[in-house]
Design a protein around this motif. Structure first.
Motif, short mmCIF file in Angstrom:
data_model
loop_
_atom_site.label_atom_id
_atom_site.label_comp_id
_atom_site.label_asym_id
_atom_site.label_seq_id
_atom_site.Cartn_x
_atom_site.Cartn_y
_atom_site.Cartn_z
N MET A 1 -4.86 8.50 2.19
CA MET A 1 -6.01 9.08 2.87
C MET A 1 -7.18 9.32 1.93
N THR A 2 -6.92 9.32 0.62
CA THR A 2 -8.01 9.50 -0.35
C THR A 2 -8.70 8.18 -0.67
N ILE A 3 -8.17 7.06 -0.15
CA ILE A 3 -8.74 5.74 -0.42
C ILE A 3 -9.44 5.25 0.84
N PRO A 4 -10.76 5.08 0.80
CA PRO A 4 -11.50 4.71 2.02
C PRO A 4 -10.95 3.50 2.76
N ALA A 5 -10.44 2.53 2.04
CA ALA A 5 -9.93 1.32 2.69
C ALA A 5 -8.79 1.61 3.64
N TYR A 6 -8.06 2.70 3.40
CA TYR A 6 -6.92 3.05 4.24
C TYR A 6 -7.18 4.27 5.12
N ALA A 7 -8.10 5.13 4.72
CA ALA A 7 -8.29 6.40 5.42
C ALA A 7 -8.67 6.21 6.89
N ASP A 8 -9.56 5.27 7.17
CA ASP A 8 -9.98 5.07 8.56
C ASP A 8 -8.82 4.66 9.45
N ASN A 9 -7.93 3.84 8.90
CA ASN A 9 -6.78 3.36 9.67
C ASN A 9 -5.77 4.47 9.91
N LEU A 10 -5.65 5.40 8.96
CA LEU A 10 -4.64 6.45 9.05
C LEU A 10 -5.12 7.69 9.78
N ALA B 1 0.83 -1.20 0.00
CA ALA B 1 0.00 0.00 0.00
C ALA B 1 0.87 1.25 0.00
N ALA B 2 1.75 1.37 1.00
CA ALA B 2 2.62 2.53 1.11
C ALA B 2 3.97 2.32 0.44
N GLY B 3 4.36 1.06 0.21
CA GLY B 3 5.67 0.78 -0.34
C GLY B 3 6.77 0.90 0.70
N LYS B 4 6.42 0.76 1.97
CA LYS B 4 7.42 0.91 3.04
C LYS B 4 7.67 -0.37 3.81
N ASP B 5 6.61 -1.00 4.34
CA ASP B 5 6.78 -2.07 5.31
C ASP B 5 6.90 -3.45 4.66
N ARG B 6 5.84 -3.92 4.03
CA ARG B 6 5.89 -5.22 3.36
C ARG B 6 6.89 -5.19 2.21
N THR B 7 6.79 -4.13 1.40
CA THR B 7 7.74 -3.97 0.30
C THR B 7 9.16 -3.82 0.82
N GLY B 8 9.33 -3.05 1.89
CA GLY B 8 10.65 -2.84 2.46
C GLY B 8 11.29 -4.12 2.94
N THR B 9 10.49 -5.03 3.48
CA THR B 9 11.02 -6.30 3.97
C THR B 9 11.54 -7.14 2.81
N VAL B 10 10.75 -7.26 1.74
CA VAL B 10 11.18 -8.04 0.58
C VAL B 10 12.43 -7.44 -0.06
#
Length: 263
Positions: free
Chosen positions: A201-210, A158-167
């Motif tokens: 934040m413009t994507i509802p699936a992520y906005a609530d979490n952020l 999603a952000a390209g930081k955590d899951r992507t960062g691990t790989v």
């Protein structure tokens, strides 16, 4: 050899894409350009962005690390329509078999609840080690795609930081990059983190979490990747050792290294 400036790929529909080409290696070499790209969510690529990635950058494989729930909530992106691309979905979460409308939380919220601690380097190291513990199959398979891709492989979440960062950290370690260099690549997302969060934040699936969370909670820490790599070495000897524990042969490891480092 020390870290180099990130090779950003600035596209209209993204905030955090870069080519790992040029990453310096301990033996004096470097990662080959056009082999491994890392990115945030690819849902909002424009037609011009798609042309840049497919026609000019030679992308052949997409490694999507998002959860099943994320995919269902956000729907297919424009790259799904490109016949020349191969899409590989490898979720890093233990998926719960519930209908989307019954999913009151997204998977990473469950992970945060299981690892409820301050959002410091220890938290994120624990979080990333959780990927290896919960979904070693997905971690292994994501790296195998990078090793076997005919053209450039894009690894994204999603952000390209955590899951992507691990790989990416594990791939760079196999290629021969130092912990310092791997950490520098991970920290580069900090240069774009405000744009990343604004975009999500413009994507509802992520906005609530952020919503309501400080930007500092998302900003990468310089201690996270060294601790992750040290933890892998403590348990498996090396990233290569971890891969061998998860079914890779010496030839498989050599293929990944060669793919990233040889013309």
């Amino acid at each position: 050899m020390g870290p180099v400036s990130p090779a950003w790929i600035d596209l209209d529909g993204l905030a955090n894409m870069r080519d790992l080409g040029g990453t310096p290696l301990a033996d004096g070499g470097e990662v080959q350009p056009g082999r491994l790209l890392r990115s945030d969510n690819l849902q909002t690529l424009t037609p011009a962005d798609v042309e840049e990635l497919v026609e000019r950058r030679g992308v052949t494989d997409i490694v999507d690390l998002r959860s099943d729930v994320e995919l269902q909530l956000t729907g297919p992106g424009p790259l799904v329509e490109v016949e020349s691309l191969t899409h590989h979905h490898h979720s890093f979460f233990r998926e719960r078999k519930v209908a989307v409308e019954d999913a009151l939380v997204l998977p990473w919220r469950d992970a945060d609840a299981r690892r409820a601690e301050p959002k410091d380097a220890n938290h994120w190291t624990s979080h990333y080690l959780g990927y290896l513990a919960d979904r070693p199959d997905s971690v292994s398979n994501a790296l195998r795609v990078v090793a076997e891709a005919e053209g450039a492989a894009v690894v994204h979440c999603a952000a390209g930081k955590d899951r992507t960062g691990t790989v990416v950290a594990m791939a760079l370690s196999v290629a021969g990059a130092s912990d310092e260099v791997i950490s520098a690549d991970y920290l580069a997302t900090g240069e774009r983190i405000e744009r990343v969060v604004e975009r999500l934040m413009t994507i509802p699936a992520y906005a609530d979490n952020l919503s309501g969370r400080a930007l500092a909670e998302h900003t990468p820490s310089p201690d996270t990747m060294p601790r992750l790599l040290a933890a892998i070495r403590d348990t498996a000897g090396s990233v290569e050792g971890w891969l061998r524990q998860n079914g890779w042969t010496e030839a498989d490891v050599a293929q990944l290294r060669a793919r990233l480092t040889r013309p």
